[in-house]
Design an enzyme around this catalytic site. Structure first.
Site, mmCIF file in Angstrom:
data_model
loop_
_atom_site.group_PDB
_atom_site.id
_atom_site.type_symbol
_atom_site.label_atom_id
_atom_site.label_comp_id
_atom_site.label_asym_id
_atom_site.label_seq_id
_atom_site.Cartn_x
_atom_site.Cartn_y
_atom_site.Cartn_z
ATOM 1 N N ASP A 227 3.495 29.636 12.080
ATOM 2 C CA ASP A 227 4.111 28.405 11.622
ATOM 3 C C ASP A 227 4.682 28.652 10.223
ATOM 4 O OD1 ASP A 227 4.726 25.631 11.458
ATOM 5 O OD2 ASP A 227 2.915 25.334 10.276
ATOM 6 N N ASP B 134 -1.326 25.497 10.668
ATOM 7 C CA ASP B 134 -2.216 24.554 9.981
ATOM 8 C C ASP B 134 -2.139 23.150 10.556
ATOM 9 O OD1 ASP B 134 0.323 23.921 9.116
ATOM 10 O OD2 ASP B 134 -0.241 23.605 7.031
ATOM 11 N N ASP C 188 0.272 22.981 16.033
ATOM 12 C CA ASP C 188 0.061 24.412 16.269
ATOM 13 C C ASP C 188 -1.144 24.692 17.169
ATOM 14 O OD1 ASP C 188 2.137 25.086 14.398
ATOM 15 O OD2 ASP C 188 0.724 24.668 12.787
#
Length: 897
Positions: free
Chosen positions: A335, A637, A641
């Site tokens: 990410d 985070d 995700d």
């Protein structure tokens, strides 16, 4: 189904107008009565996500027995118990229980460490009940409740917004977009993506600025967080490469051992006159001798040591094999927001009509400087810079402050970046007095203030979107503080250049007004002086850039998968070195949505930057990479995700800014949110895999030698050189001493310059199989020869067996030094003392072996007898001979290569 969940007769709240939503939820702007709320709470349940069931202590303990080699040992323990050989039974069970206990304790420690960094969602909410505003527990909210939002609040449930006053919500945990989203009460269509549903506020997101009023449209598992939580539950996890290899290896080894034990029984019955009970005990002894029962324990210990070393580097490992698996990854999908970047908006560039300024430092900490042509500049030194900083400092409702050593923004992140810029420039803003203001609204896209300056002037100060400010200006400020006619074309060029770098661009404008003016309206915001542009970005972590370079050197590709816009993703990717081209291609979520599985597999292989992705897109990308035999690590985070983290071979969550769902789905949690810990974990994982291979290369031939001694004795009709209980002793002390030493081997030189290992390759190559056979025959044959020679010269049986056991043990101790380096020569003096644990374990082994030979109660239990000094010389000579032969074999293979 809960009442708040969608049915075929209802529409999602974002597709309804506020009035339609209130009607559908049977509520109004006065909220619910307490009686209505209590009834709905019984129907819908508490407003919280279901907690994953934890494994019981007994289940966690006994799952460490789930190994085919352990099953064979347990059968052997049962058989020896039936025969009344309780010492044999006890030793087997001790080895098995020690293995399970080590794994059980280590997993418990990892869970405790993780629990220490977990974050909680919103616990309180302000709701209207019985016509009055009340602060209640967030878990007591129900669909239809009217909830008030203010800056700094965490949204307690999914809300259909009814009123918005400059409301901006930070939704990166759900959408991956770094900038807070502007909110209004507009209705969206069914095709509108989550990040663009401006009329909704979602549970778990954070109010960055403004105020709002909303009606609860979904709670608990029916929220967007709950939907992702269900997506996580449906994700199928895969076996790790090591788990697959070890399971296959164990099956093959078990079949070979059981087959040879059965063959030994047949030969003993058909060709020799062995008593059946004696032959059966010998077969059990052979199985126990040949099974590397220390291997599961060594595997657990090696992984546990790696976990502890990673914990010191702020990487908390929830599953023992995750570190090893990370050592075998071929692709890391990451990410962007909060993982590769800091999730802290930072000013990079300031452009005025006279100069272009660069701003150093990252995050909200006022560390860094403003420079022009590489010369540090303070605000007071440049009139043009001072005027711009005056505007962004005073037309600002946020502030930055240090809490527990961490700088944080109180308010809106973009304004926080401007506050930090003001601090870096040394601009003093406390002597200004605000008279009036026009707050930021999404329709206007600017904020204006009327303020008195320390010089006694009264000025209108305006900051906001460049296009909205340029149309209100006729002049621009030059280097001397004088005004000149505005050059819109030049400013458009500067704006395009900054936007092309992935920066969010703000503008500043101002004009002086009479001191008698004490009101401010939109009509006053004309004929302004344009002061300049400010380029802001969520900056890459410097350590992440280095970590990505390290991964590339190790042959690992890094891919960015973000919910942010394509332009921002491309700029960050280029700066971080992600992508194989100077102008990397960016694939959008819409393209992922439209692609077939085959097309997506091709895109996943050829492209490295993916933007505007949803949780489903991230999950599909991970699956597409795994379908092409990639070993995938996924970092993130946000809740968006979590499904991909769970599916990946290794899921890595950020511990500080990561959400609860992300940490639960992950295998590894980075306590410091430092991406560089991943590169360190890759190195640690590769070291662990090397050390496991070394342990296997040590245990298999030593166990093979022990099994060969019993097998050869039965097949040839000889007296057993070593009894089954003596074999158990050798197995146990070697496993807890010598094999353990290999877990402490440091990383070999050039480890991070190797390409990733082939996940489909066998754990033992042909060269190593030949070495296993050679060592087994060398040590086994030497042990039989020493025993037979002792019998021929008239030595008593117990003494001959004691000498044979010493031969077996000392030869294995010498072979340990061969095993420390799989291909490199062990005769190198520079490498001889790099693992002090190896020398320590040899010392412990010798002490245990001397107790085995000389202590009376050990003589009674194991059938040994004290030896004279000369009985130690032959075993020592055999050990040195084995060491030299294997070093010669390494030299031959090196010459052949």
């Amino acid at each position: 189904m809960h009442k708040d969940q969608q049915t075929p007769d209802t529409l999602p709240a974002y597709q309804l107008s506020p009035e339609e939503c209130l009607l559908q939820l049977q509520s109004d702007e006065q909220g619910l009565s307490q009686l209505q709320a209590d009834q709905r709470l019984q129907d819908t349940g508490p407003n919280r996500l279901p907690v994953a069931a934890k494994e019981g202590l007994l289940k966690r303990f006994f799952k460490h027995f789930h190994d085919i080699l352990i099953y064979i040992l347990l059968v052997a323990a049962g058989a020896t118990a039936l025969l009344g050989h309780w010492i044999d039974t006890g030793v087997i069970l001790v080895v098995v229980i020690i293995n399970a206990t080590i794994g059980f304790i280590q997993e418990g420690k990892a869970e405790q460490a993780l629990a220490g960094i977990r974050k909680m969602l919103s616990q309180r909410a302000t709701a209207k009940r019985d016509g009055d505003w009340q602060e209640i527990e967030a878990e007591h909210l129900v669909p239809g409740d009217i909830v008030r939002l203010r800056s700094g609040d965490r949204v307690p449930a999914d809300l259909r917004l009814l009123e918005c006053n400059n409301l901006r919500i930070e939704e990166s945990a759900l959408t991956g977009e770094s900038m807070p989203a502007d909110k209004n009460t507009e209705t969206a269509t069914a095709a509108t993506s989550l990040g663009d549903r401006s009329g909704m506020a979602y549970s778990g997101t954070l109010v960055a600025a403004g105020r709002g009023l909303g009606v609860v449209s979904a709670t608990g598992s029916a929220t967007e967080l709950g939907r992702i939580n269900r997506l996580i539950a449906d994700v199928e996890t895969l076996q790790t490469p090591l788990t697959r290899q070890m399971a296959q290896f164990s099956k093959i080894l078990s079949v070979v051992i059981v087959g040879l034990a059965g063959l030994m029984l047949l030969v003993g019955i058909l060709l020799h006159d062995f008593a059946l009970s004696e032959l059966f005990l010998a077969a059990i002894g052979f199985a126990v001798a040949a099974i590397p029962e220390g291997l599961p324990a060594i595997l657990t210990i090696t992984l546990a040591l790696g976990v502890q070393r990673m914990a010191k580097r702020n990487a908390i490992t929830r599953k023992l094999n995750a570190v090893e698996t990370l050592g075998s990854v071929t692709v890391i999908c990451s990410d962007k927001t909060g993982t590769l970047t800091r999730n802290e908006m930072t000013t990079r560039h300031v452009v005025t009509a006279a100069h272009s300024y660069h701003v150093s430092g990252t995050g909200y900490a006022p560390e860094g400087e403003i420079s022009c042509d590489d010369d540090p500049i303070k605000a007071a030194q440049r009139v043009d810079l001072d005027a711009l900083l005056e505007t962004v400092a005073i037309a600002n409702d946020s502030r930055v402050e240090a809490t527990n050593g961490q700088w944080q923004v109180i308010g809106e992140p973009t304004e926080g970046a401007l506050c930090t810029l003001v601090h870096k420039a040394g601009f003093e803003a406390h002597n200004y007095q605000r008279i009036a203001e026009i707050p930021f609204e999404s329709d206007n896209k600017f904020m204006a203030t009327l303020a008195d300056t320390p010089d006694g002037e009264r000025r209108i100060l305006l900051k906001g979107a460049p296009d909205r400010l340029l149309e209100r200006c006729r002049l621009q400020l030059d280097a001397n503080g004088n005004t000149r006619p505005l050059d819109p074309t030049w400013w458009e060029q500067q704006l395009n250049q900054l936007s092309g770098e992935g920066l969010r661009v703000l503008a500043a404008a101002a004009r002086t007004v009479p001191v008698s003016k004490d009101t401010l309206s939109i009509d006053d915001l004309d004929d302004l002086v344009f002061l300049g542009l400010i380029g802001i970005i969520d900056p890459p972590r410097p350590e992440a850039i280095e970590a990505i370079a390290s991964c590339h050197a190790a042959g690992i590709r890094v891919k960015m998968i973000t919910g942010d816009h394509a332009g921002t993703a491309e700029a960050i990717g280029r700066e971080m070195g992600i992508g194989t081209d100077a102008d990397p291609k960016v694939i959008s979520g819409a393209e992922i949505e439209a692609a077939s599985d085959e097309e997506l597999a091709r895109l996943a292989q050829t492209c490295d930057i993916f933007a505007r992705t949803s949780p489903e897109h991230k999950l599909r990308l991970v699956k597409a990479l795994q379908a092409t035999n990639e070993i995938v690590a996924m970092t993130g985070d946000g809740v968006n995700d979590a499904p991909a983290l769970k599916r990946a071979d290794v899921g890595i969550a950020m511990g500080i800014k990561g959400t609860e769902a992300t940490k639960e789905a992950a295998d590894i949690v980075l306590a410091d949110d430092n991406f560089s810990s991943i590169a360190q974990a890759v190195e640690e994982g590769r070291t662990i895999y090397d050390n496991l291979r070394k342990a296997i290369m040590f245990l298999l031939p030593t166990n093979g030698a022990q099994g060969l001694v019993i097998l050869a004795a039965v097949v040839l009709g000889m007296v057993l050189p070593i009894t089954p209980v003596q074999v158990l002793w050798v197995n146990m002390i070697v496993a807890v001493t010598l094999a353990l030493a290999l877990a402490f081997e440091p990383a070999e030189p050039g480890l991070m310059q190797r390409p990733p290992r082939d996940p489909g390759a066998a754990i033992i190559s042909l060269v190593f199989l030949i070495r296993i056979g050679l060592v087994s025959v060398l040590i086994g044959a030497a042990t039989i020869v020493v025993f037979q020679w002792q019998i021929r010269i008239g030595t008593e049986l117990d003494m001959a067996r004691s000498t044979a056991i010493n031969t077996l043990v000392i030869a294995q101790a010498c072979y340990l030094f061969n095993s420390r380096f799989l291909a490199t020569h062990s005769l190198n003096p520079a490498l001889l003392f790099t693992n002090k644990v190896a020398w320590l374990t040899i010392g412990i082994l010798l002490l245990l072996q001397m107790a085995f030979i000389y202590l009376p109660f050990m003589n009674t239990a194991f059938g040994t007898t004290p030896l004279a000094l000369q009985h130690w010389l032959m075993p020592l000579a055999v050990g040195i001979g084995v060491f030299l032969v294997i070093e010669g074999e390494k030299w031959v293979w090196q010459r052949l290569r």
